[in-house]
Write an enzyme that holds these catalytic residues in place. Structure first.
Site, short mmCIF file in Angstrom:
data_model
loop_
_atom_site.label_atom_id
_atom_site.label_comp_id
_atom_site.label_asym_id
_atom_site.label_seq_id
_atom_site.Cartn_x
_atom_site.Cartn_y
_atom_site.Cartn_z
N SER A 161 0.44 0.77 4.32
CA SER A 161 -0.08 1.78 5.23
C SER A 161 -0.78 1.60 6.54
O SER A 161 -1.19 2.27 7.24
CB SER A 161 -1.46 2.25 4.37
OG SER A 161 -1.04 2.77 3.09
N CYS B 14 -15.65 4.97 -14.78
CA CYS B 14 -15.94 6.33 -14.29
C CYS B 14 -16.41 7.25 -15.56
O CYS B 14 -17.36 7.78 -15.56
CB CYS B 14 -14.72 7.07 -14.03
SG CYS B 14 -13.22 6.57 -14.94
N SER C 127 -6.31 11.88 -12.40
CA SER C 127 -6.35 11.26 -10.99
C SER C 127 -7.35 10.05 -11.23
O SER C 127 -7.58 9.18 -10.21
CB SER C 127 -7.19 12.24 -10.14
OG SER C 127 -8.45 12.56 -10.73
N GLY C 128 -7.94 9.74 -12.32
CA GLY C 128 -8.19 8.40 -12.62
C GLY C 128 -7.47 7.34 -12.82
O GLY C 128 -7.96 6.23 -12.60
N HIS D 51 -13.60 14.15 -15.60
CA HIS D 51 -13.40 13.57 -16.92
C HIS D 51 -14.51 14.29 -17.71
O HIS D 51 -15.81 14.61 -17.46
CB HIS D 51 -14.15 12.19 -16.93
CG HIS D 51 -12.99 10.90 -16.38
ND1 HIS D 51 -11.74 11.65 -15.83
CD2 HIS D 51 -13.13 9.79 -16.24
CE1 HIS D 51 -11.12 10.55 -15.43
NE2 HIS D 51 -11.66 9.37 -15.80
P1 A2P Z 1 -1.69 1.71 -0.12
O1 A2P Z 1 -1.73 3.21 -0.01
O2 A2P Z 1 -1.54 0.77 1.39
O3 A2P Z 1 -0.89 1.19 -1.05
P2 A2P Z 1 -4.87 4.56 -5.79
O4 A2P Z 1 -6.06 4.39 -6.78
O5 A2P Z 1 -4.79 6.10 -5.23
O6 A2P Z 1 -3.46 4.09 -6.44
O7 A2P Z 1 -4.85 3.88 -4.38
C1 A2P Z 1 -4.80 2.26 -4.29
C2 A2P Z 1 -5.38 2.18 -3.09
O8 A2P Z 1 -5.43 0.44 -3.05
C3 A2P Z 1 -4.51 2.31 -1.88
O9 A2P Z 1 -5.42 2.92 -0.97
C4 A2P Z 1 -3.81 1.03 -1.60
O10 A2P Z 1 -3.14 1.02 -0.52
C5 A2P Z 1 -4.90 0.21 -1.87
N1 A2P Z 1 -3.77 -0.95 -1.91
C6 A2P Z 1 -2.91 -1.36 -2.94
N2 A2P Z 1 -2.65 -2.78 -2.83
C7 A2P Z 1 -3.27 -3.35 -1.73
C8 A2P Z 1 -3.54 -4.51 -1.11
N3 A2P Z 1 -2.77 -5.57 -1.36
N4 A2P Z 1 -4.43 -4.70 -0.11
C9 A2P Z 1 -5.21 -3.65 0.24
N5 A2P Z 1 -5.27 -2.55 -0.51
C10 A2P Z 1 -4.38 -2.06 -1.39
#
Ligand code: A2P
Length: 343
Positions: free
Chosen positions: A41, A129, A159-160, A245
């Site tokens: 991202s 949660c 969404s959880g 929930h």
């Molecule tokens: P990214 O969007 O770059 O993958 P959710 O709970 O909706 O699945 O979101 C998980 C969150 O954790 C997202 O913001 C995701 O970013 C982030 N994430 C996943 N892997 C990592 C990582 N290695 N370092 C930092 N953030 C992470």
């Protein structure tokens, strides 16, 4: 008024997005909102607290100068980065299960045990949660009648399981309705179809037949309520609901219970509202408690199977009270009580 520099780890995820929304909604005094996620991202632009912010990859250097970092990126990332952030003087509020049961990490629901915030040594854990939502209903009753044990069955929204859980329900529903024929991308989030189904399985199974998610309800409730031998049995179920929930609870108490006294105990307690007029078909439902700060309590009745027992139904937005809102309330307590310094 002093303003604070906040990091949001997992800013692009389901909970991270709600944290950004709630920082604005609750007018948290922000000097900087630093949006952190994975390398995937990095460079994305997101509106946050009145500015267009660029998402950065989370690295050990990400926490310099921050007052608070709220982590919502899963346990592995919390384990990898929370201690690094803490050592740089930044208070970590962690939404994952990584530190919840650590003896030196307070596990906080501000309405219940907000005072524990003052004991923190740089990391504070946000509860699971379903535990947070269930305890919002149980705690006022515990104060009135003395909680002895409880049985809980959860109805947990997709969404959880993160943004990908919502996408999976959407995709399967479109396929079932014949409006989409493409194959789903990537691995499934849920172990079985979730559209037009429910799945009595969240997180890994243990040897005793319970799942880890079910054990969180037991262990975390004991810690938050400071009742180390509280007996709890829980069944966690994933349901095809987008958000919020619901938890069916049967609770046994030390002293005699009745419905008017139970209502009296609940009415006016912070963070909850009674929504309990069955004859008018009023009871809390996920659809009414989506993007709502309060948890709703209804279907209160004397339990026919327990001594001094009450049955109740609690609903709460797990992305808010079960995660983002609770985390932000912890940040607000830290600021109010001036306990950001710990080193
Ligand atoms: P990214 O969007 O770059 O993958 P959710 O709970 O909706 O699945 O979101 C998980 C969150 O954790 C997202 O913001 C995701 O970013 C982030 N994430 C996943 N892997 C990592 C990582 N290695 N370092 C930092 N953030 C992470």
């Amino acid at each position: 008024m002093k303003k604070y520099r906040i990091g949001i780890v997992g800013a692009t995820g389901a909970v991270g997005q709600e944290i950004i929304h709630l920082l604005e909604k609750r007018e948290f005094p922000i000097a900087e909102a630093r949006l952190l996620a994975s390398a995937r991202s990095a460079g994305r632009e997101i509106q946050a607290c009145g500015n267009l912010e660029i998402v950065r990859e989370t690295t050990p250097e990400s926490f310099k100068g921050l007052d608070i970092a709220i982590f919502s990126a899963g346990s592995q990332n919390s384990i990898q980065f929370a201690e690094i952030a803490r050592r740089q003087g930044c208070v970590v509020i962690d939404n994952s299960s990584a530190f919840r049961m650590d003896a030196d990490v307070p596990l906080i629901i501000p309405e219940i045990n907000g005072d524990e915030v003052e004991k923190h040594q740089g990391i504070i854990a946000n509860p699971n949660c379903s535990t947070a939502v269930a305890l919002m209903g149980l705690h006022p009753l515990h104060k009135r009648f003395g909680l002895k044990r409880f049985i809980a069955s959860t109805y947990q929204a997709v969404s959880g399981a993160g943004a990908a859980g919502v996408e999976e329900l959407d995709q399967q529903t479109r396929t079932a309705l014949g409006v989409e024929t493409s194959e789903p991308k990537g691995d499934s989030i849920f172990p079985h179809p979730i559209a037009y189904n429910l799945i009595p399985h969240i997180d890994d199974f243990r040897e005793d037949g319970y799942t880890k998610e079910e054990l969180k309800m037991r262990n975390e409730s004991r810690k938050i309520l400071n009742l180390p031998s509280l007996e709890i049995s829980c069944t966690c179920v994933r349901v095809p609901v987008y958000r919020a929930h619901s938890i069916s609870i049967n609770a046994e108490f030390e002293s005699t219970v009745n419905v008017p006294d139970a209502r009296d105990a609940l009415e006016g307690s912070p963070g909850i509202e009674l929504w309990d007029l069955p004859n008018a078909q009023r009871y809390p439902m996920p659809i009414n408690y989506t993007e709502k700060e309060a948890c709703g309590i209804g279907r209160i009745r004397v339990d026919h199977a327990l001594k001094n027992g009450l049955a109740l139904w609690v609903v709460g937005d797990q992305l808010w009270k079960g995660a983002a809102l609770n985390a932000l309330q912890i940040a607000e307590v830290l600021v109010e009580r001036k306990c950001l310094r710990f080193m």
